[in-house]
Design a protein around this motif. Structure first.
Motif, PDB file in Angstrom:
ATOM      1  N   ALA A 116       0.809  -1.218   0.000  1.00 35.40           N
ATOM      2  CA  ALA A 116       0.000   0.000   0.000  1.00 35.40           C
ATOM      3  C   ALA A 116       0.843   1.269   0.000  1.00 35.40           C
ATOM      4  CB  ALA A 116      -0.936   0.005   1.210  1.00 35.40           C
ATOM      5  N   GLY A 117       2.124   1.166   0.265  1.00 30.45           N
ATOM      6  CA  GLY A 117       2.989   2.339   0.294  1.00 30.45           C
ATOM      7  C   GLY A 117       3.963   2.270   1.446  1.00 30.45           C
ATOM      8  N   GLY A 118       4.295   3.419   2.027  1.00 28.39           N
ATOM      9  CA  GLY A 118       5.251   3.485   3.116  1.00 28.39           C
ATOM     10  C   GLY A 118       4.599   3.204   4.452  1.00 28.39           C
ATOM     11  N   PRO A 119       4.745   2.008   5.007  1.00 29.47           N
ATOM     12  CA  PRO A 119       4.111   1.705   6.294  1.00 29.47           C
ATOM     13  C   PRO A 119       4.792   2.452   7.427  1.00 29.47           C
ATOM     14  CG  PRO A 119       5.534  -0.101   5.603  1.00 29.47           C
ATOM     15  CD  PRO A 119       5.504   0.879   4.471  1.00 29.47           C
ATOM     16  N   PRO A 120       4.052   2.870   8.437  1.00 36.10           N
ATOM     17  CA  PRO A 120       4.666   3.573   9.587  1.00 36.10           C
ATOM     18  C   PRO A 120       5.546   2.623  10.387  1.00 36.10           C
ATOM     19  CG  PRO A 120       2.344   3.148   9.998  1.00 36.10           C
ATOM     20  CD  PRO A 120       2.589   2.788   8.560  1.00 36.10           C
ATOM     21  N   LEU A 121       6.532   3.201  11.043  1.00 36.49           N
ATOM     22  CA  LEU A 121       7.488   2.400  11.804  1.00 36.49           C
ATOM     23  C   LEU A 121       6.811   1.635  12.937  1.00 36.49           C
ATOM     24  CD1 LEU A 121      10.417   1.589  12.355  1.00 36.49           C
ATOM     25  CD2 LEU A 121      10.643   3.638  13.778  1.00 36.49           C
ATOM     26  N   VAL A 122       5.815   2.264  13.583  1.00 35.87           N
ATOM     27  CA  VAL A 122       5.125   1.597  14.699  1.00 35.87           C
ATOM     28  C   VAL A 122       4.455   0.318  14.224  1.00 35.87           C
ATOM     29  CG1 VAL A 122       3.281   1.830  16.397  1.00 35.87           C
ATOM     30  CG2 VAL A 122       4.791   3.766  15.930  1.00 35.87           C
ATOM     31  N   LEU A 123       3.828   0.375  13.053  1.00 34.22           N
ATOM     32  CA  LEU A 123       3.175  -0.811  12.504  1.00 34.22           C
ATOM     33  C   LEU A 123       4.199  -1.902  12.200  1.00 34.22           C
ATOM     34  CD1 LEU A 123       0.752  -2.340  11.316  1.00 34.22           C
ATOM     35  CD2 LEU A 123       1.179  -1.142   9.150  1.00 34.22           C
ATOM     36  N   LEU A 124       5.287  -1.531  11.550  1.00 34.52           N
ATOM     37  CA  LEU A 124       6.311  -2.524  11.220  1.00 34.52           C
ATOM     38  C   LEU A 124       6.894  -3.147  12.479  1.00 34.52           C
ATOM     39  CD1 LEU A 124       8.279  -0.879   8.268  1.00 34.52           C
ATOM     40  CD2 LEU A 124       6.779  -2.870   8.178  1.00 34.52           C
ATOM     41  N   LEU A 125       7.208  -2.315  13.473  1.00 36.16           N
ATOM     42  CA  LEU A 125       7.789  -2.835  14.708  1.00 36.16           C
ATOM     43  C   LEU A 125       6.818  -3.785  15.406  1.00 36.16           C
ATOM     44  CD1 LEU A 125      10.032  -2.879  16.804  1.00 36.16           C
ATOM     45  CD2 LEU A 125       9.031  -0.831  17.828  1.00 36.16           C
ATOM     46  N   GLY A 126       5.539  -3.388  15.477  1.00 36.84           N
ATOM     47  CA  GLY A 126       4.556  -4.244  16.142  1.00 36.84           C
ATOM     48  C   GLY A 126       4.383  -5.581  15.445  1.00 36.84           C
ATOM     49  N   VAL A 127       4.308  -5.555  14.120  1.00 43.54           N
ATOM     50  CA  VAL A 127       4.103  -6.805  13.377  1.00 43.54           C
ATOM     51  C   VAL A 127       5.340  -7.686  13.446  1.00 43.54           C
ATOM     52  CG1 VAL A 127       3.637  -7.766  11.111  1.00 43.54           C
ATOM     53  CG2 VAL A 127       2.394  -5.751  11.866  1.00 43.54           C
ATOM     54  N   VAL A 128       6.528  -7.078  13.348  1.00 41.04           N
ATOM     55  CA  VAL A 128       7.759  -7.861  13.448  1.00 41.04           C
ATOM     56  C   VAL A 128       7.880  -8.515  14.819  1.00 41.04           C
ATOM     57  CG1 VAL A 128      10.279  -7.682  13.520  1.00 41.04           C
ATOM     58  CG2 VAL A 128       9.015  -6.625  11.658  1.00 41.04           C
ATOM     59  N   LEU A 129       7.514  -7.781  15.871  1.00 44.49           N
ATOM     60  CA  LEU A 129       7.540  -8.356  17.220  1.00 44.49           C
ATOM     61  C   LEU A 129       6.542  -9.504  17.342  1.00 44.49           C
ATOM     62  CD1 LEU A 129       7.850  -5.252  19.564  1.00 44.49           C
ATOM     63  CD2 LEU A 129       9.554  -7.024  19.161  1.00 44.49           C
ATOM     64  N   LEU A 130       5.358  -9.349  16.784  1.00 47.99           N
ATOM     65  CA  LEU A 130       4.361 -10.411  16.822  1.00 47.99           C
ATOM     66  C   LEU A 130       4.856 -11.653  16.096  1.00 47.99           C
ATOM     67  CD1 LEU A 130       1.507 -11.402  17.515  1.00 47.99           C
ATOM     68  CD2 LEU A 130       0.718 -10.353  15.376  1.00 47.99           C
ATOM     69  N   GLU A 131       5.461 -11.437  14.933  1.00 42.93           N
ATOM     70  CA  GLU A 131       6.002 -12.579  14.183  1.00 42.93           C
ATOM     71  C   GLU A 131       7.132 -13.242  14.953  1.00 42.93           C
ATOM     72  OE1 GLU A 131       8.862 -14.555  11.466  1.00 42.93           O
ATOM     73  OE2 GLU A 131       9.135 -12.650  12.534  1.00 42.93           O
ATOM     74  N   ARG A 132       7.991 -12.448  15.606  1.00 38.83           N
ATOM     75  CA  ARG A 132       9.098 -13.019  16.374  1.00 38.83           C
ATOM     76  C   ARG A 132       8.587 -13.790  17.581  1.00 38.83           C
ATOM     77  NH1 ARG A 132      13.310 -15.342  15.301  1.00 38.83           N
ATOM     78  NH2 ARG A 132      12.631 -16.781  16.887  1.00 38.83           N
ATOM     79  N   PHE A 133       7.563 -13.262  18.242  1.00 39.61           N
ATOM     80  CA  PHE A 133       6.945 -13.952  19.375  1.00 39.61           C
ATOM     81  C   PHE A 133       6.421 -15.328  18.941  1.00 39.61           C
ATOM     82  CE2 PHE A 133       5.957  -9.806  21.740  1.00 39.61           C
ATOM     83  CZ  PHE A 133       7.004  -9.996  22.612  1.00 39.61           C
ATOM     84  N   SER A 134       5.620 -15.330  17.891  1.00 44.92           N
ATOM     85  CA  SER A 134       4.997 -16.584  17.461  1.00 44.92           C
ATOM     86  C   SER A 134       6.030 -17.563  16.930  1.00 44.92           C
ATOM     87  CB  SER A 134       3.925 -16.298  16.400  1.00 44.92           C
ATOM     88  OG  SER A 134       4.462 -15.557  15.323  1.00 44.92           O
ATOM     89  N   THR A 135       7.074 -17.060  16.266  1.00 47.01           N
ATOM     90  CA  THR A 135       8.123 -17.948  15.782  1.00 47.01           C
ATOM     91  C   THR A 135       8.887 -18.580  16.941  1.00 47.01           C
ATOM     92  OG1 THR A 135       8.371 -16.641  13.757  1.00 47.01           O
ATOM     93  CG2 THR A 135      10.196 -18.079  14.355  1.00 47.01           C
ATOM     94  N   ALA A 136       9.152 -17.798  17.985  1.00 51.11           N
ATOM     95  CA  ALA A 136       9.827 -18.349  19.165  1.00 51.11           C
ATOM     96  C   ALA A 136       8.976 -19.427  19.825  1.00 51.11           C
ATOM     97  CB  ALA A 136      10.135 -17.225  20.150  1.00 51.11           C
ATOM     98  N   VAL A 137       7.665 -19.206  19.876  1.00 51.39           N
ATOM     99  CA  VAL A 137       6.768 -20.213  20.440  1.00 51.39           C
ATOM    100  C   VAL A 137       6.808 -21.492  19.599  1.00 51.39           C
ATOM    101  CG1 VAL A 137       4.341 -20.740  20.896  1.00 51.39           C
ATOM    102  CG2 VAL A 137       5.274 -18.517  21.531  1.00 51.39           C
ATOM    103  N   TYR A 138       6.765 -21.336  18.281  1.00 49.72           N
ATOM    104  CA  TYR A 138       6.810 -22.502  17.385  1.00 49.72           C
ATOM    105  C   TYR A 138       8.110 -23.286  17.584  1.00 49.72           C
ATOM    106  CZ  TYR A 138       6.791 -25.271  13.093  1.00 49.72           C
ATOM    107  OH  TYR A 138       6.826 -26.313  12.200  1.00 49.72           O
ATOM    108  N   GLU A 139       9.232 -22.588  17.602  1.00 45.74           N
ATOM    109  CA  GLU A 139      10.514 -23.267  17.731  1.00 45.74           C
ATOM    110  C   GLU A 139      10.637 -23.982  19.075  1.00 45.74           C
ATOM    111  OE1 GLU A 139      13.246 -20.122  17.084  1.00 45.74           O
ATOM    112  OE2 GLU A 139      13.060 -20.182  14.888  1.00 45.74           O
TER     113      GLU A 139
END
Length: 458
Positions: A116-139
């Motif tokens: 959609a364009g230039g995503p805000p940093l807060v959105l990127l940080l939040g989503v990256v943290l969520l992905e890292r959380f769930s990946t750590a749980v999976y591993e």
């Protein structure tokens, strides 16, 4: 007599059918678990290599990029031990499935935001943290899966196959991510979304019971007939019961069970020491190569060459590890490989061009899996099924911590003493590790012998 023989024949036929069914289910589940692991690793490599490029392209500084990487890594390390408790209690498959689903949704959100364009940093940080959380749980939950889907004789080969899949992802992932990023900035994150979805489907399709067998209960204590009997007005006589432990203490005990096992097991302490040290060293050497090649005027292409050579070498080493360990022996292989890593690290201190770095780094990555696969497969056998995830979380947290700390130390040494300093320090650390492993005894049975070409395959 004829009826007895007929009944015996039917029983033998049913036993053979049951064994064939278990073998078929085992082979199928090992393949599914391999595909879940390999596709997950491929998508992670494809998106991970371009995420810094995306952030830099959006105008964020290198400090912000480093902060996001550091925070997400630390978050995953803190969450993994917590996620291991429900996995060991029997919720391994649901934890793995829903973690992969959440990771897929997080990467889908990144894909939409980038498209959609230039995503805000807060959105990127939040989503990256969520992905890292769930990946750590999976591993953390996946750490005990091998011993539940494969017989003990196949553990070494299954671990080798999983390691080979990770190394293959290291070869193909960065190239795939770079090519997709050239076509569209959102495509690498879409590929990661698909990889998590594939992992979720593969986990859901597993037929094996991923709930570990419960440990044998302790025998009931024999009561002394002369012990005082407590009576109350509301019921019959009863013996005094010990006070119920507090819930907080019970939770702490659950979380610390894996750490307690590692602390009391000499072999698991060896696995912790070796894997933590060598993984930290290899990350520091990689960043040392980045600093050296950058100072020499080389761009991203040479670093891609170094990664490709190291990934291909690691793939060969992972596949060859079970057979070589069976011929040489675990103890001799451990000592030999550790000493061979010392001159390779020292040689990287004098290497300048990408070909020299790629060659030395490739040999380093060829030798390392020979020991890693042996140690991991024996660690699986040393760990009780009901502690697999928590013990794996302890080992994974230690390895992840060293990998997170290594770039910081490499940068400090390079800034203070020159770009060759990280390799010199790594050679010294490996020398100490080699001296330590020379005097370590691996207990009997520590050699995963040559795996026959039958049973579970990947």
């Amino acid at each position: 007599m004829g009826s007895i023989r007929a009944a015996t024949g039917k029983s033998a036929a049913r036993a053979r059918t049951s064994r064939a069914s278990r073998t078929s289910r085992t082979s199928r589940d090992v393949r599914l678990f391999w595909w879940a692991s390999a596709t997950d690793a491929l998508g992670t490599q494809a998106s991970g290599v371009v995420l810094p490029l995306l952030l830099l392209g959006l105008g964020y500084s290198a400090a912000v990029v480093g902060l996001i990487a550091g925070v997400s890594t630390a978050a995953g390390l803190l969450l993994a031990p917590l996620a291991a408790v429900p996995a060991d209690r029997g919720a391994r498959k649901p934890v793995m499935f829903w973690s992969a689903v959440v990771s897929a949704l997080a990467m889908a959100a990144v894909t939409v935001a980038v498209a959609a364009g230039g995503p805000p940093l807060v959105l990127l940080l939040g989503v990256v943290l969520l992905e890292r959380f769930s990946t750590a749980v999976y591993e953390a939950a996946a750490a005990g899966t091998v011993v539940l889907i494969a017989p003990p004789d196949d553990n070494a080969r299954v671990v080798a196959g999983l390691s080979a899949g990770d190394q293959g992802a290291l070869i193909l992932g960065p190239a795939l991510g770079g090519a997709l990023y050239q076509a569209s900035r959102a495509l690498p994150f879409l590929a990661d979304t698909v990889s998590y979805a594939v992992a979720a489907v593969c986990v859901r399709a597993l037929r094996s019971d991923l709930r570990p067998a419960k440990p044998e209960p302790a025998p009931e204590p024999v009561l002394d007939a002369s012990a005082p009997v407590v009576r109350d007005a509301s019921g019959p006589a009863s013996t005094p019961e010990p006070p119920h432990p507090r819930r907080r203490s019970a939770l702490v005990a659950e979380l610390g069970a894996g750490l307690a096992l590692v602390r009391t097991s000499p072999f698991l302490r060896l696995v912790l020491l070796w894997t933590t040290t060598v993984n930290g060293v290899i990350v520091a050497l990689y960043y040392g190569a980045v600093f050296t090649l950058h100072d020499g005027g080389h761009g991203g292409g040479p670093m891609g060459l170094v990664l490709a050579l190291s990934g291909a070498a690691g793939l060969v080493g992972s596949l060859a590890a079970p057979r070589i360990a069976g011929r040489i022996g675990a103890a001799r292989l451990l000592v030999t490989v550790t000493w061979l890593l010392v001159p390779l690290a020292a040689g990287l201190a004098t290497a300048k061009g990408p070909w020299a770095y790629g060659g030395l780094f490739g040999v380093f990555c060829l030798l390392m899996p020979l020991v890693t696969v042996v140690l991991q497969s024996r660690a699986i056998q040393e760990t009780p099924p009901h502690l697999q995830a928590r013990t794996g979380a302890v080992l994974g947290t230690a390895v992840g911590g060293s990998a997170a700390l290594a770039p910081v130390l490499a940068g400090l040494f390079a800034a203070r003493a020159g770009t060759a300093a990280p390799a010199v320090v790594c050679a010294g650390v490996l020398t100490l590790l080699a001296c330590r492993t020379t005097f370590v005894r691996i207990p009997p049975g520590g050699v995963p012998g040559p795996v026959p070409p039958k049973g579970a395959t990947v």
